[in-house]
Design an enzyme around this catalytic site. Sequence first.
Site: not given
Length: 284
Positions: A150-152
């Site tokens: 998540y949120c790369p």
Amino acid sequence: MELQKNQSLLIQPEWRIIDQSSLGPMFDALQSFAMDDTLCTSVGAGNSPSAARSWVHHDTIVLGIQDTKLPELEAGLKVLEDSGYRYIVRNSGGLAVVLDEGVLNLSLVFPDSEKGIDINRGYDAMLQLTKEMFKDFPVHIEAKEIVNSYCPGSYDLSINGKKFAGISQRRIRNGVAVQIYLCVNGSGSDRAQVIRDFYHAGKREESRKFIFPEIHPEVMASLSELLGTELTIQDTMLRFLQSLKGFSGKIFASQLEGEELTLYEGYLDRVHQRNEKVLENQSK
């Protein structure tokens, strides 16, 4: 030379420490964004030395603006509520992240020099600090994008391909806040599953305008899982303070004071209004 350059932002005459890591469940994430904006303004104006802040929020999902463009946002938000999470929309870039009592957040706030602090220098300083904090473990901490997390982002921090931290930056009023979330303990994949469920409920169909990550929970883990040692927030805080003192020689504990308190109230009011407006607009 490269190491010295990366460290140079960490080598300050003194570091002002604001520890908010044990304020408990009532400490709201919007207060954190107001705190960092206040410190950016104060440090940027030369009214405060460089500041380092630690913070923990309980059962909170921090959404990015892009997350609010999900086709079925309300369905996604219901998934978060049903899982026992509060949610807010942050005032800086990025996508959804999970904060809970096993995640330690750190902010380093520097004055932006006349030439301006190069964005990567801020990221590199936080990377260097994190490596210093865990240098007694025989592992290689790498900064690169972990695609299915998540949120790369290009400054995801990982060990053996498993992400345990993400770094972001905010600039305001001649101050730069470099922020990191460190998944210290608990299950990294369980956290990722929450965000995966949020996206699955919120997408329903592919958005033509925005691309949301396809999350594979197995690519995320906590430091305790990766290092094979049960770390606590308190232990990690001690590592943080010792490492920062090693770069500076002088650290001192502090809270907001004087004009900063007025600034904080203004910023807090602003982030509350902005957050309500964003969520209100998307639910129409």
